[in-house]
Every structure is written in C-alpha cells, then in structure tokens.
Design a protein around this motif. Structure first.
Motif, PDB file in Angstrom:
ATOM      1  N   GLY A   1       0.886  -1.101  -0.122  1.00 36.51           N
ATOM      2  CA  GLY A   1      -0.010   0.046   0.035  1.00 36.51           C
ATOM      3  C   GLY A   1       0.829   1.325  -0.031  1.00 36.51           C
ATOM      4  O   GLY A   1       0.154   2.464  -0.123  1.00 36.51           O
ATOM      5  N   TYR A   2       2.027   1.280   0.019  1.00 40.84           N
ATOM      6  CA  TYR A   2       2.911   2.477   0.218  1.00 40.84           C
ATOM      7  C   TYR A   2       2.665   3.302  -1.065  1.00 40.84           C
ATOM      8  O   TYR A   2       2.916   2.878  -2.214  1.00 40.84           O
ATOM      9  CB  TYR A   2       4.413   2.223   0.631  1.00 40.84           C
ATOM     10  N   ARG A   3       2.824   4.780  -0.921  1.00 40.17           N
ATOM     11  CA  ARG A   3       2.783   5.635  -1.788  1.00 40.17           C
ATOM     12  C   ARG A   3       3.617   6.879  -1.825  1.00 40.17           C
ATOM     13  O   ARG A   3       3.860   7.369  -3.095  1.00 40.17           O
ATOM     14  CB  ARG A   3       1.194   6.260  -2.031  1.00 40.17           C
ATOM     15  N   LEU A   4       4.219   7.104  -0.685  1.00 40.15           N
ATOM     16  CA  LEU A   4       4.951   8.114  -0.606  1.00 40.15           C
ATOM     17  C   LEU A   4       6.403   7.870  -1.294  1.00 40.15           C
ATOM     18  O   LEU A   4       6.984   6.918  -1.170  1.00 40.15           O
ATOM     19  CB  LEU A   4       5.201   8.354   0.968  1.00 40.15           C
ATOM     20  N   PRO A   5       7.153   8.892  -1.893  1.00 40.99           N
ATOM     21  CA  PRO A   5       8.409   8.808  -2.786  1.00 40.99           C
ATOM     22  C   PRO A   5       9.244   8.332  -1.697  1.00 40.99           C
ATOM     23  O   PRO A   5      10.190   7.524  -2.010  1.00 40.99           O
ATOM     24  CB  PRO A   5       8.591  10.177  -3.230  1.00 40.99           C
ATOM     25  N   SER A   6       9.367   8.921  -0.510  1.00 45.28           N
ATOM     26  CA  SER A   6      10.456   8.581   0.599  1.00 45.28           C
ATOM     27  C   SER A   6      10.334   7.113   1.001  1.00 45.28           C
ATOM     28  O   SER A   6      11.157   6.464   1.074  1.00 45.28           O
ATOM     29  CB  SER A   6      10.211   9.401   1.998  1.00 45.28           C
ATOM     30  N   THR A   7       9.196   6.783   0.980  1.00 48.95           N
ATOM     31  CA  THR A   7       9.016   4.982   1.363  1.00 48.95           C
ATOM     32  C   THR A   7       9.472   4.174   0.084  1.00 48.95           C
ATOM     33  O   THR A   7       9.897   3.327   0.347  1.00 48.95           O
ATOM     34  CB  THR A   7       7.647   4.848   1.723  1.00 48.95           C
ATOM     35  N   ALA A   8       9.213   4.672  -1.222  1.00 44.50           N
ATOM     36  CA  ALA A   8       9.634   4.089  -2.328  1.00 44.50           C
ATOM     37  C   ALA A   8      11.214   4.105  -2.261  1.00 44.50           C
ATOM     38  O   ALA A   8      11.779   2.944  -2.517  1.00 44.50           O
ATOM     39  CB  ALA A   8       9.200   4.480  -3.465  1.00 44.50           C
ATOM     40  N   ASP A   9      11.844   5.222  -1.924  1.00 50.11           N
ATOM     41  CA  ASP A   9      13.199   5.334  -1.728  1.00 50.11           C
ATOM     42  C   ASP A   9      13.808   4.318  -0.894  1.00 50.11           C
ATOM     43  O   ASP A   9      14.886   3.364  -1.087  1.00 50.11           O
ATOM     44  CB  ASP A   9      13.667   6.644  -1.600  1.00 50.11           C
ATOM     45  N   LEU A  10      13.248   4.261   0.301  1.00 47.60           N
ATOM     46  CA  LEU A  10      13.618   3.367   1.345  1.00 47.60           C
ATOM     47  C   LEU A  10      13.333   1.737   1.005  1.00 47.60           C
ATOM     48  O   LEU A  10      14.619   1.167   1.124  1.00 47.60           O
ATOM     49  CB  LEU A  10      12.473   3.492   2.575  1.00 47.60           C
ATOM     50  N   MET A  11      12.463   1.324   0.257  1.00 47.40           N
ATOM     51  CA  MET A  11      12.177   0.181  -0.265  1.00 47.40           C
ATOM     52  C   MET A  11      13.363  -0.038  -1.153  1.00 47.40           C
ATOM     53  O   MET A  11      13.705  -1.109  -1.339  1.00 47.40           O
ATOM     54  CB  MET A  11      10.829  -0.023  -0.327  1.00 47.40           C
ATOM     55  N   TYR A  12      13.324   0.636  -2.063  1.00 48.88           N
ATOM     56  CA  TYR A  12      14.353   0.399  -3.206  1.00 48.88           C
ATOM     57  C   TYR A  12      15.570   0.368  -2.656  1.00 48.88           C
ATOM     58  O   TYR A  12      16.577  -0.459  -3.057  1.00 48.88           O
ATOM     59  CB  TYR A  12      14.414   1.535  -4.201  1.00 48.88           C
ATOM     60  N   GLY A  13      16.111   1.083  -1.736  1.00 45.90           N
ATOM     61  CA  GLY A  13      17.540   0.967  -1.193  1.00 45.90           C
ATOM     62  C   GLY A  13      17.581  -0.518  -0.645  1.00 45.90           C
ATOM     63  O   GLY A  13      18.776  -1.019  -0.580  1.00 45.90           O
ATOM     64  N   ILE A  14      16.756  -0.941   0.225  1.00 49.62           N
ATOM     65  CA  ILE A  14      16.644  -2.386   0.676  1.00 49.62           C
ATOM     66  C   ILE A  14      16.589  -3.431  -0.269  1.00 49.62           C
ATOM     67  O   ILE A  14      17.653  -4.104  -0.148  1.00 49.62           O
ATOM     68  CB  ILE A  14      15.243  -2.695   1.604  1.00 49.62           C
ATOM     69  N   TRP A  15      15.969  -3.228  -1.257  1.00 51.70           N
ATOM     70  CA  TRP A  15      16.156  -4.335  -2.556  1.00 51.70           C
ATOM     71  C   TRP A  15      17.389  -4.073  -3.142  1.00 51.70           C
ATOM     72  O   TRP A  15      18.025  -5.333  -3.422  1.00 51.70           O
ATOM     73  CB  TRP A  15      14.905  -3.883  -3.412  1.00 51.70           C
ATOM     74  N   GLU A  16      17.772  -2.971  -3.423  1.00 51.94           N
ATOM     75  CA  GLU A  16      19.116  -2.763  -4.112  1.00 51.94           C
ATOM     76  C   GLU A  16      20.277  -3.347  -3.526  1.00 51.94           C
ATOM     77  O   GLU A  16      21.262  -4.005  -3.954  1.00 51.94           O
ATOM     78  CB  GLU A  16      19.454  -1.278  -4.466  1.00 51.94           C
ATOM     79  N   SER A  17      20.262  -3.233  -2.187  1.00 56.27           N
ATOM     80  CA  SER A  17      21.498  -3.873  -1.417  1.00 56.27           C
ATOM     81  C   SER A  17      21.482  -5.123  -1.246  1.00 56.27           C
ATOM     82  O   SER A  17      22.561  -5.884  -1.125  1.00 56.27           O
ATOM     83  CB  SER A  17      21.368  -3.108   0.223  1.00 56.27           C
ATOM     84  N   GLY A  18      20.194  -5.838  -1.479  1.00 55.31           N
ATOM     85  CA  GLY A  18      20.017  -7.237  -1.551  1.00 55.31           C
ATOM     86  C   GLY A  18      20.122  -7.813   0.068  1.00 55.31           C
ATOM     87  O   GLY A  18      20.132  -9.210   0.220  1.00 55.31           O
ATOM     88  N   GLN A  19      20.350  -6.903   0.931  1.00 56.32           N
ATOM     89  CA  GLN A  19      20.514  -7.485   2.237  1.00 56.32           C
ATOM     90  C   GLN A  19      19.276  -6.731   3.164  1.00 56.32           C
ATOM     91  O   GLN A  19      19.089  -5.579   3.159  1.00 56.32           O
ATOM     92  CB  GLN A  19      21.848  -6.734   2.685  1.00 56.32           C
ATOM     93  N   ALA A  20      18.759  -7.490   4.113  1.00 49.95           N
ATOM     94  CA  ALA A  20      17.581  -6.957   4.838  1.00 49.95           C
ATOM     95  C   ALA A  20      18.242  -6.215   6.015  1.00 49.95           C
ATOM     96  O   ALA A  20      19.158  -6.454   6.456  1.00 49.95           O
ATOM     97  CB  ALA A  20      16.966  -8.197   5.480  1.00 49.95           C
ATOM     98  N   PRO A  21      17.568  -5.151   6.484  1.00 51.31           N
ATOM     99  CA  PRO A  21      18.063  -4.269   7.490  1.00 51.31           C
ATOM    100  C   PRO A  21      18.238  -5.219   8.903  1.00 51.31           C
ATOM    101  O   PRO A  21      17.422  -6.270   8.975  1.00 51.31           O
ATOM    102  CB  PRO A  21      17.013  -3.332   7.986  1.00 51.31           C
ATOM    103  N   GLU A  22      19.137  -4.871   9.543  1.00 48.83           N
ATOM    104  CA  GLU A  22      19.305  -5.472  10.805  1.00 48.83           C
ATOM    105  C   GLU A  22      17.933  -5.783  11.684  1.00 48.83           C
ATOM    106  O   GLU A  22      17.322  -4.857  11.881  1.00 48.83           O
ATOM    107  CB  GLU A  22      20.477  -4.738  11.818  1.00 48.83           C
ATOM    108  N   GLY A  23      17.759  -6.904  12.144  1.00 50.35           N
ATOM    109  CA  GLY A  23      16.445  -7.167  13.055  1.00 50.35           C
ATOM    110  C   GLY A  23      15.374  -7.393  12.083  1.00 50.35           C
ATOM    111  O   GLY A  23      14.184  -7.763  12.349  1.00 50.35           O
ATOM    112  N   LEU A  24      15.596  -7.326  10.667  1.00 48.69           N
ATOM    113  CA  LEU A  24      14.154  -7.610   9.864  1.00 48.69           C
ATOM    114  C   LEU A  24      14.791  -8.711   8.981  1.00 48.69           C
ATOM    115  O   LEU A  24      15.522  -8.550   8.089  1.00 48.69           O
ATOM    116  CB  LEU A  24      14.011  -6.208   8.976  1.00 48.69           C
ATOM    117  N   ASN A  25      13.985  -9.826   9.145  1.00 51.51           N
ATOM    118  CA  ASN A  25      14.387 -11.181   8.245  1.00 51.51           C
ATOM    119  C   ASN A  25      13.679 -11.279   7.297  1.00 51.51           C
ATOM    120  O   ASN A  25      12.205 -11.412   7.295  1.00 51.51           O
ATOM    121  CB  ASN A  25      13.902 -12.400   9.171  1.00 51.51           C
ATOM    122  N   LEU A  26      14.309 -11.035   5.896  1.00 59.09           N
ATOM    123  CA  LEU A  26      13.516 -11.062   4.721  1.00 59.09           C
ATOM    124  C   LEU A  26      14.294 -12.273   3.804  1.00 59.09           C
ATOM    125  O   LEU A  26      15.082 -12.547   3.825  1.00 59.09           O
ATOM    126  CB  LEU A  26      13.851  -9.597   3.763  1.00 59.09           C
TER     127      LEU A  26
END
Length: 528
Positions: free
Chosen positions: A341-366
């Motif tokens: 459901g996210y729509r904000l550009p800032s959230t899209a940037d955050l999600m893209y950064g997670i995907w681009e790194s290929g690594q889940a943030p610490e404490g978030l198991n993906l």
C-alpha cells in the motif's frame, strides 16, 4: 511448528469425522471440516502452553469468519446442494472458520461432559456408516435436557449471517438486544458476555432481548470474546475503546475490542483516522502476537481502501513501526503491510534501497520471496526501473521454482499497458491458468490499487469468466479468481461494474453470485 502440527491434527481428526462416520450428502461436508478444525485445536493447544489458545481461536475463527459473514454473499453453514458438481463452491470461510466458532458455542451450551458423551454416542451409532447434522443434534439434545438445541441449530447452522447486538442502560438494568441486519426478524441464541466498566457480566440472549440488573449507568459497555456478531457500542464506549485499546486484561478480549472497532468502522460509526491512531498505539504496547497480527491486518486494509488510502500519517507510522527495534517480530508485519500500500516517494526510496542492497536491515528477516515481492511492488511505483528490477531480481533467485514463478508474475507489473492488457486477455484461456496460485498473484498485480483506473476494463471479463473458472479450476479458485481481481479496486465505477453484471443475470448461479458478493463487499461500504 504450531501450524504444521495443527495441519497434522486436522487430517488425523478426519479418521473419525469423514472416514469412520461420513456425511450422507455433500451438503454436510462442513461437519467433517468443523470437527477436524475443532478437535485439531483441542489437540494442538495443550502442546503449546506458551500460546494463548483463546486469542488464537478468536483470530483464526471469528475474524476470518466475519470477512464473509458480514457480506451480502454470506451463506448458511449447511448449504443447499442440488448437484455434486457444485460441491466445491460449498467451501469457504463459513465452513472453515464460522463452523468451529459455532461448535465452540455448542460445546459450551451442552457442557463438556454432555458434549463428550454425545460425540461418543454419535461415533458409536454411525461407525462405518453415514449420518447428517440432524442425527448429531438429536443425540446432543438428549444429553442436554432443558436446552432446545434443535432451535439453536436452526439459527446458527441453517441460517446465513450474524446478528447486530447492542447493550443500553435503562431503568436500573442493561437491556441487551439483537437485530437481524437483513431485516428478516431472525434471532441467534447465544450467551452474551460483557464488560461493564471492566466488570464481567453474562446473560443468555435467546430472543430479541435480555436484561441484566444494573442499578447505576456504566460508563462503558464492551463485549467479551465469546460473542459472535457485530456489537454496536454506544458513542461513549466507542470513544473509550479508541482511547484505551489495551484496556481489557485478557488478550482474546482485547482482540474482540479491536475487532469491534473495525466492524463499527465498516458501518461508518468510527473514523478511519481515529481507528488507525488507536491501532498503532495498541501495536506499540501489545505483547500478544495474535492481537498484533490482527491489528496489522486491519491497518493493511485501511492503507489500501477508503479515505485512509494514501494517508501520509498512516504510512509514516507504519514505516516507524517497521524500523522500531522494540517491536521485534512485529517489524516484519509492518513491512508486509507497507509492501502493498505505500505511496510516498520517501517510502519508495527506502524500499528500493533495501532491495538494491540485497540485504535485509538488521533485525528484519527477509526471505528470497520477500525480495521477489519487493521488486514486483517497486516496479509498479518506479516503472522507469522495471527492466533493472526484473533482470537483477531474476538473477538473484536461486530456487528454480521461484525463478519460474517470478518470470510468470513479473509480466503483470510491466509498465506497458498494452502488454498488461494482452496478459489479462491470455488468462481468459483455461490453458493459461494451470498454475492457479501464480495466476491469482498476476491478477492482484494487474489490478494493483495504484493502477486500478487502468484495470477497470478487466472486471467485467473476469466476472464473465467465473463459470468457466468453476468448470476448469480447483474448488477454491473461483473465489480466489474474483477476489484477486476486485481486491485492488475501491472506486464507484468498480462497484457499478459488479452491480451491472449481476443485475443483468437474475438467474445467475446462486453459489457463484455469493462468491462475487463476498469479494465485492468492500466496494459498497459507507466508509469509502
């Protein structure tokens, strides 16, 4: 582990209910399923003493049952079945979730000893033979003198829907009333447990009204978890429940309070913004995972549909929850809710950064699948990066089955409308629907909430294909098909398309009509 053992227990219970005793006709298929679910819960619960089984049952049974029982497509637990070719359409949330909740009521109404004795007699009497629901009710009725179980069964098993229940103070008593929302004057007998300013009281509501002595007007009246139906609190109780989401001591009752607020939101009696703020507050304080799980599920719906869709404050609150180390496992739930459901550009940037790194943030198991979903959701929001998202993600996937799945699904997020239209058209051919779970995922992305205007033309062809989907697909696929198509829509035009389709077909298959009405319920809500 609990889910796995529960599945094994469910299938084991079928050795008695379904095998040792088999229904006479498939209109009673629910009997074997309700006993399998009910006794699976009885077997599994003691093996996990750290799990609150009462909260788990409310989460599993009532909340999921309400999703269908509140709709115009609600069905009785025991449905009429004229032709065995329609037997697959009997299955759904009513059989799998409402029926076990009703069985819990029956057990409580009979008492544990009478219920156990009745079940044993039922199994002995019909061993290696056939029986129907009325045979069991006859036996239990003999074991439960003073209670008319046949009348109770008529209301709960052969009637569709659920009651609206209210409690009002007047002249030194609390008047508890029930109404039939369909206007048919039906009553659903049940024990109603309430909290008057936090103090528990109880009464058996057999007809339209029952009274509880109460000399002084209580400030709040809230339901306990045993209630089945839509409880409509007075305005003061609603305000209190919103301001104190963790007020009740037992997790199952807090879960009931949350569900009550949500049902009242759907009726237009609770402001979506107030509900969202209250629910976020609950998540930050709540320790019971079943309550947290339901809370995130409700927020996920708000993020997609209604006036809260695109609400920056709700989205920012979910981002904050996802990043909060104190939330523990709840961070993954926040991530999952945001995904769609996210729509904000800032959230899209955050999600893209997670995907681009290929690594889940610490404490978030993906998982690998989570990164697949990340790429697909990002492609909807960042169409200019579609080729990169598709190519890089495909190269990352190691599981060969998931790689094939990704290749099948990624076509649904292509930035080209012409290609998406071609894909939708291809799914109208049964040969292209063999991998039904993948097809359902494709339909969800084709009808993504952010692309619903472009997807409006898909609704009518999907509805027209329902009978063929029933003929060629798995028993669960007709509901999954139309739910996947409609789940991303919330416009008046989408509601009009469904209404026009059904209005033009007064003799349409009644069981398929119910599936459509269940899937389209959110299109008709007053909070839209």
């Amino acid at each position: 582990r609990l889910s796995r053992i529960d599945l094994i227990a469910h299938e084991t219970a079928h050795l008695w209910f379904g095998d040792a005793v088999t229904m006479r006709w498939f209109d009673d298929v629910w009997t074997k399923e309700v006993f399998a679910n009910y006794f699976a819960a009885e077997m599994t619960g003691p093996l996990f003493p750290g799990t609150n089984t009462a909260a788990s049952d409310f989460r599993s049974f009532r909340i999921d049952a309400y999703k269908e029982d509140r709709t115009a497509g609600s069905t009785p637990i025991k449905q009429r079945l004229d032709n065995l070719c329609d037997a697959g359409l009997v299955y759904g949330n009513i059989i799998y979730y409402k029926a076990p909740a009703v069985m819990q009521m029956l057990s409580a109404l009979s008492g544990p000893e009478a219920f156990r004795s009745g079940i044993r007699e039922y199994l002995r009497t019909y061993l290696y033979g056939n029986a129907d629901w009325s045979d069991l009710v006859d036996i239990l009725d003999r074991h439960t003198p003073g209670t008319d179980l046949k009348a109770w069964s008529r209301s709960w098993v052969t009637e569709a829907g659920m009651p609206d229940v209210q409690a009002r103070w007047e002249d030194g008593k609390i008047a508890i009333t029930q109404q039939d929302p369909a206007g048919k004057g039906r009553c659903w007998p049940q024990t109603v447990d309430l909290f008057l300013d936090g103090t528990p009281v109880s009464v058996f509501l057999e007809g339209e009204r029952a009274d509880i002595p109460c000399p002084e007007r209580p400030g709040t009246v809230l339901p306990a978890a045993s209630l089945y139906g839509c409880f409509l609190p007075d305005s003061a109780s609603l305000r209190f429940a919103l301001a104190h989401p963790g007020f009740l001591p037992a997790p199952q009752d807090r879960l009931c309070q949350l569900a009550t607020l949500y049902e009242n939101l759907l009726r237009g009696r609770v402001d979506p913004g107030d509900f969202a703020r209250s629910t976020v507050s609950l998540i930050r304080e709540e320790k019971e995972r079943q309550v947290v799980s339901a809370a995130f599920s409700y927020l996920g719906t708000l993020l997609i549909h209604g006036p809260s869709a695109g609400d920056a404050r709700l989205e920012e609150a979910l981002v904050s929850l996802m990043q909060d180390p104190a939330l523990g496992e709840g961070r993954k739930s926040a991530f999952n809710v945001l995904q769609r459901g996210y729509r904000l550009p800032s959230t899209a940037d955050l999600m893209y950064g997670i995907w681009e790194s290929g690594q889940a943030p610490e404490g978030l198991n993906l998982s690998e699948r989570d990164f697949m979903t990340l790429a697909l959701q990002l492609a909807v929001r960042l169409p200019e990066r579609f080729d990169t998202l598709r190519t890089v993600q495909e190269g990352r996937i190691r599981n060969p089955d998931r790689k094939r799945e990704f290749g099948f699904v990624v076509r649904a997020v292509d930035p080209s409308l012409d290609k998406r239209n071609e894909l939708m058209q291809s799914l109208l051919d049964p040969e292209n629907r063999r991998m039904e779970p993948w097809v359902a995922t494709v339909l969800q992305y084709l009808n993504h909430p952010l692309r619903q205007a472009e997807a409006l033309p898909y609704i009518t062809p999907a509805l027209e294909e329902m009978e063929e989907v029933k003929r060629t697909g798995d028993i669960f696929f007709p509901k999954n098909w139309i739910s996947a198509v409609l789940s991303g829509h919330d416009s008046p035009e989408a509601a009009d398309a469904v209404e026009a389709f059904l209005a033009a077909r007064p003799d349409y298959h009644p069981m398929l009509r119910n599936k459509i009405l269940q899937a389209a319920h959110h299109l008709t809500l007053p909070h839209k």
